[in-house]
Structures are given as C-alpha cells and as structure tokens.
Design a protein around this motif. Structure first.
Motif, PDB file in Angstrom:
ATOM      1  N   VAL A  43       0.855  -1.179   0.000  1.00 17.01           N
ATOM      2  CA  VAL A  43       0.000   0.000   0.000  1.00 17.01           C
ATOM      3  C   VAL A  43       0.891   1.228   0.000  1.00 17.01           C
ATOM      4  N   LEU A  44       0.804   2.031  -1.032  1.00 12.81           N
ATOM      5  CA  LEU A  44       1.523   3.293  -1.110  1.00 12.81           C
ATOM      6  C   LEU A  44       0.658   4.384  -0.494  1.00 12.81           C
ATOM      7  N   GLU A  45       1.158   5.015   0.555  1.00 12.96           N
ATOM      8  CA  GLU A  45       0.460   6.174   1.107  1.00 12.96           C
ATOM      9  C   GLU A  45       1.093   7.428   0.523  1.00 12.96           C
ATOM     10  N   VAL A  46       0.314   8.191  -0.205  1.00  7.16           N
ATOM     11  CA  VAL A  46       0.759   9.452  -0.787  1.00  7.16           C
ATOM     12  C   VAL A  46       0.448  10.576   0.193  1.00  7.16           C
ATOM     13  N   ALA A  47       1.424  11.446   0.422  1.00  4.09           N
ATOM     14  CA  ALA A  47       1.275  12.552   1.368  1.00  4.09           C
ATOM     15  C   ALA A  47       1.033  12.033   2.781  1.00  4.09           C
ATOM     16  N   SER A  48       1.996  11.285   3.298  1.00  3.65           N
ATOM     17  CA  SER A  48       1.867  10.682   4.627  1.00  3.65           C
ATOM     18  C   SER A  48       1.911  11.702   5.754  1.00  3.65           C
ATOM     19  N   GLY A  49       2.354  12.920   5.468  1.00  8.10           N
ATOM     20  CA  GLY A  49       2.320  13.971   6.494  1.00  8.10           C
ATOM     21  C   GLY A  49       3.239  13.665   7.658  1.00  8.10           C
ATOM     22  N   SER A  50       2.662  13.613   8.859  1.00  7.83           N
ATOM     23  CA  SER A  50       3.468  13.393  10.053  1.00  7.83           C
ATOM     24  C   SER A  50       3.991  11.966  10.147  1.00  7.83           C
ATOM     25  N   GLN A  67       4.179   1.584   2.297  1.00  7.34           N
ATOM     26  CA  GLN A  67       5.195   2.491   1.781  1.00  7.34           C
ATOM     27  C   GLN A  67       4.753   3.940   1.985  1.00  7.34           C
ATOM     28  N   PRO A  68       5.247   4.612   3.036  1.00  7.67           N
ATOM     29  CA  PRO A  68       4.899   6.020   3.225  1.00  7.67           C
ATOM     30  C   PRO A  68       5.702   6.922   2.291  1.00  7.67           C
ATOM     31  N   SER A  69       5.147   8.098   2.022  1.00  7.48           N
ATOM     32  CA  SER A  69       5.834   9.066   1.164  1.00  7.48           C
ATOM     33  C   SER A  69       5.376  10.469   1.513  1.00  7.48           C
ATOM     34  N   ASP A  70       6.177  11.436   1.120  1.00 13.26           N
ATOM     35  CA  ASP A  70       5.808  12.842   1.295  1.00 13.26           C
ATOM     36  C   ASP A  70       6.758  13.686   0.451  1.00 13.26           C
ATOM     37  N   PRO A  71       6.316  14.859  -0.021  1.00 12.68           N
ATOM     38  CA  PRO A  71       7.220  15.727  -0.774  1.00 12.68           C
ATOM     39  C   PRO A  71       8.088  16.617   0.112  1.00 12.68           C
ATOM     40  N   LEU A  88       8.032  -1.616  13.337  1.00 13.72           N
ATOM     41  CA  LEU A  88       7.248  -2.587  12.568  1.00 13.72           C
ATOM     42  C   LEU A  88       7.970  -2.944  11.277  1.00 13.72           C
ATOM     43  N   ALA A  89       8.081  -4.234  11.014  1.00 13.11           N
ATOM     44  CA  ALA A  89       8.833  -4.697   9.850  1.00 13.11           C
ATOM     45  C   ALA A  89       8.112  -4.423   8.536  1.00 13.11           C
ATOM     46  N   ASN A  90       6.807  -4.160   8.583  1.00 12.56           N
ATOM     47  CA  ASN A  90       6.046  -3.985   7.334  1.00 12.56           C
ATOM     48  C   ASN A  90       5.897  -2.523   6.918  1.00 12.56           C
ATOM     49  N   ILE A  91       6.708  -1.623   7.492  1.00 16.54           N
ATOM     50  CA  ILE A  91       6.746  -0.231   7.037  1.00 16.54           C
ATOM     51  C   ILE A  91       8.106   0.016   6.390  1.00 16.54           C
ATOM     52  N   ALA A  92       8.099   0.384   5.118  1.00 12.27           N
ATOM     53  CA  ALA A  92       9.341   0.697   4.415  1.00 12.27           C
ATOM     54  C   ALA A  92       9.812   2.103   4.788  1.00 12.27           C
ATOM     55  N   PRO A  93      11.082   2.402   4.603  1.00 11.69           N
ATOM     56  CA  PRO A  93      11.548   3.782   4.809  1.00 11.69           C
ATOM     57  C   PRO A  93      10.765   4.737   3.903  1.00 11.69           C
ATOM     58  N   PRO A  94      10.453   5.938   4.385  1.00 17.86           N
ATOM     59  CA  PRO A  94       9.679   6.877   3.559  1.00 17.86           C
ATOM     60  C   PRO A  94      10.470   7.334   2.343  1.00 17.86           C
ATOM     61  N   VAL A  95       9.732   7.598   1.269  1.00 22.07           N
ATOM     62  CA  VAL A  95      10.355   8.080   0.037  1.00 22.07           C
ATOM     63  C   VAL A  95       9.789   9.453  -0.316  1.00 22.07           C
ATOM     64  N   ALA A  96      10.614  10.263  -0.966  1.00 23.21           N
ATOM     65  CA  ALA A  96      10.170  11.569  -1.442  1.00 23.21           C
ATOM     66  C   ALA A  96       9.290  11.377  -2.669  1.00 23.21           C
ATOM     67  N   LEU A  97       8.071  11.874  -2.588  1.00 29.35           N
ATOM     68  CA  LEU A  97       7.127  11.728  -3.696  1.00 29.35           C
ATOM     69  C   LEU A  97       6.258  12.965  -3.777  1.00 29.35           C
ATOM     70  N   LEU A 113      -3.301   4.966  -0.924  1.00 29.46           N
ATOM     71  CA  LEU A 113      -4.095   5.666   0.083  1.00 29.46           C
ATOM     72  C   LEU A 113      -3.624   7.106   0.162  1.00 29.46           C
ATOM     73  N   CYS A 114      -4.569   8.034   0.170  1.00 26.60           N
ATOM     74  CA  CYS A 114      -4.224   9.457   0.243  1.00 26.60           C
ATOM     75  C   CYS A 114      -5.201  10.146   1.194  1.00 26.60           C
ATOM     76  N   ILE A 115      -4.683  10.600   2.321  1.00 28.09           N
ATOM     77  CA  ILE A 115      -5.504  11.191   3.382  1.00 28.09           C
ATOM     78  C   ILE A 115      -5.219  12.685   3.482  1.00 28.09           C
ATOM     79  N   ASN A 116      -6.271  13.490   3.379  1.00 29.75           N
ATOM     80  CA  ASN A 116      -6.179  14.931   3.639  1.00 29.75           C
ATOM     81  C   ASN A 116      -5.120  15.641   2.795  1.00 29.75           C
ATOM     82  N   MET A 117      -5.005  15.243   1.531  1.00 26.84           N
ATOM     83  CA  MET A 117      -4.124  15.976   0.614  1.00 26.84           C
ATOM     84  C   MET A 117      -4.897  16.810  -0.383  1.00 26.84           C
TER      85      MET A 117
END
Length: 211
Positions: A43-50, A67-71, A88-97, A113-117
């Motif tokens: 699951v790619l989360e776009v704009a993970s925020g905090s 997979q969290p991400s944020d610009p 948690l082993a199922n969270i990848a390092p965040p990527v710039a997106l 998944l995109c929350i409050n963007m």
C-alpha cells in the motif's frame, strides 16, 4: 512528550510532527480500509504527512506492506521517526514523492491511500495523483481518498465552509473540492468511482478503482 500540533503548510521543522486529527480519525478510517484494501501487497500512502497514520495502519494490517511518502523533507524526517519508534517490519523507509510529478519512485502498488491531501494542495497535485495511480495500479486496484469535500445537492456543514475559507486564506490554490469534479478528473485518468462512505466530522472516504 507529544510533539507540537502541526498541519501541512506549517514551516516549523521537528523530528516528530503531530497532527491532532490523526488520533480522532485513524480508527474510523481503518474500519473502512478493512473493507477496501486488498489482502496482500504494498500500500503506497501518498502525502503521509506526520507519519502517524501509516504506523497505525501497519499495525492494524500486518499482512500488507506499507510504503509512506511525502514531498516535504521535514515530513520525511517525522515519518522516519515514527517508523523507528514503532519498530514494525512492514513499514518501508519513507520516500520523497510529489504527487504532481510525472515520475514517482515506485512503479507499482497493490493499493494507494491518500488522506487529507486533496484540499491542502494545488489541484495539480490531485491530477498528478490520479495520473500516478493510473500508472501504478493494476486494473481493479483501489485508490482510496479521505477528507472533507463539497457534494452537489448535499448541504455543506458550516464547519467545512469555515475550514474552506481558512484554507483559501492560507493559500488560494487550496480548498475543498467538489466530488463531481474529482470523479470526472479521476475518470479522465482511467479511474472509476466505486464507493462513498460518510465519516465522522463531516469527512468522506472515496473509493476509486483502476479501469
């Protein structure tokens, strides 16, 4: 100690940011995700925020890779701090997106998944989100949106009108979007509207699927 409350657009930098709304909405969002997410995959989360949402969902759905991400570089720092704390082993390092970019750091995802963007970014970011989802998702795979919207023929809550005015005062490119406009833009990109759920505090979750 709980970090200082923060919202997108704030300029302060801290190792861990805190978005107070995450504590109020994360369980309600997770209840809908249980119905809409696939049983496996990334699951790619776009704009993970905090980063507070992704650690909560990763714990709730351990069978999925997250997979969290944020610009925002400061956002990436905060996400990394919450990830390290959660362990948690199922969270990848965040990527710039940057959602508006024509190139994303991931080629594919089982769900996005995109929350409050959508309301706290220029419209071009939403168009980029739809284009990126169309590139990254297999047919039938979901793009899930959460946030406040304006719905035709549905009275808009006074609190949402006030929030919309506040957002536009902060940045004229921000503001609550009309769901018909969102659905039309998604369809143009190759994403079909599939479901709507009313959420607490006058928010919605929208399910789009890759056609």
């Amino acid at each position: 100690m709980t970090p200082r409350p923060w919202m997108p657009g704030d300029g302060a930098v801290a190792d861990k940011r805190h978005a107070p709304a995450t504590l109020r909405n994360r369980d309600a969002i997770a209840a809908v995700l249980a119905d809409w997410l696939p049983v496996s995959g990334t699951v790619l989360e776009v704009a993970s925020g905090s980063g507070e949402h992704v650690v909560h969902f990763a714990a709730a759905f351990p069978q999925l890779a997250w997979q969290p991400s944020d610009p925002d570089p400061a956002g990436l720092t905060s996400i990394a701090a919450y990830r390290a704390e959660a362990g948690l082993a199922n969270i990848a390092p965040p990527v710039a997106l940057d959602a508006a970019s024509a190139r994303w750091p991931l080629d594919s995802a089982a769900a996005i998944l995109c929350i409050n963007m959508v309301h706290i970014s220029p419209w071009e970011a939403t168009l980029g989100l739809f284009a990126g989802a169309a590139r990254s998702l297999a047919p039938g795979a979901p793009l899930i949106l959460y946030g406040p919207y304006i719905e035709p023929d549905v009275p808009t809550a006074e609190s949402n009108l006030a929030f919309d005015a506040n957002l536009r005062a902060r940045d004229p490119a921000w503001g609550l979007r009309d769901t018909d406009t969102v659905k039309a833009a998604a369809a143009t990109a190759g994403l079909a509207f599939a479901a709507r759920r009313a959420m607490p505090a006058n928010n919605l979750m929208l399910l789009l699927r890759r056609t």
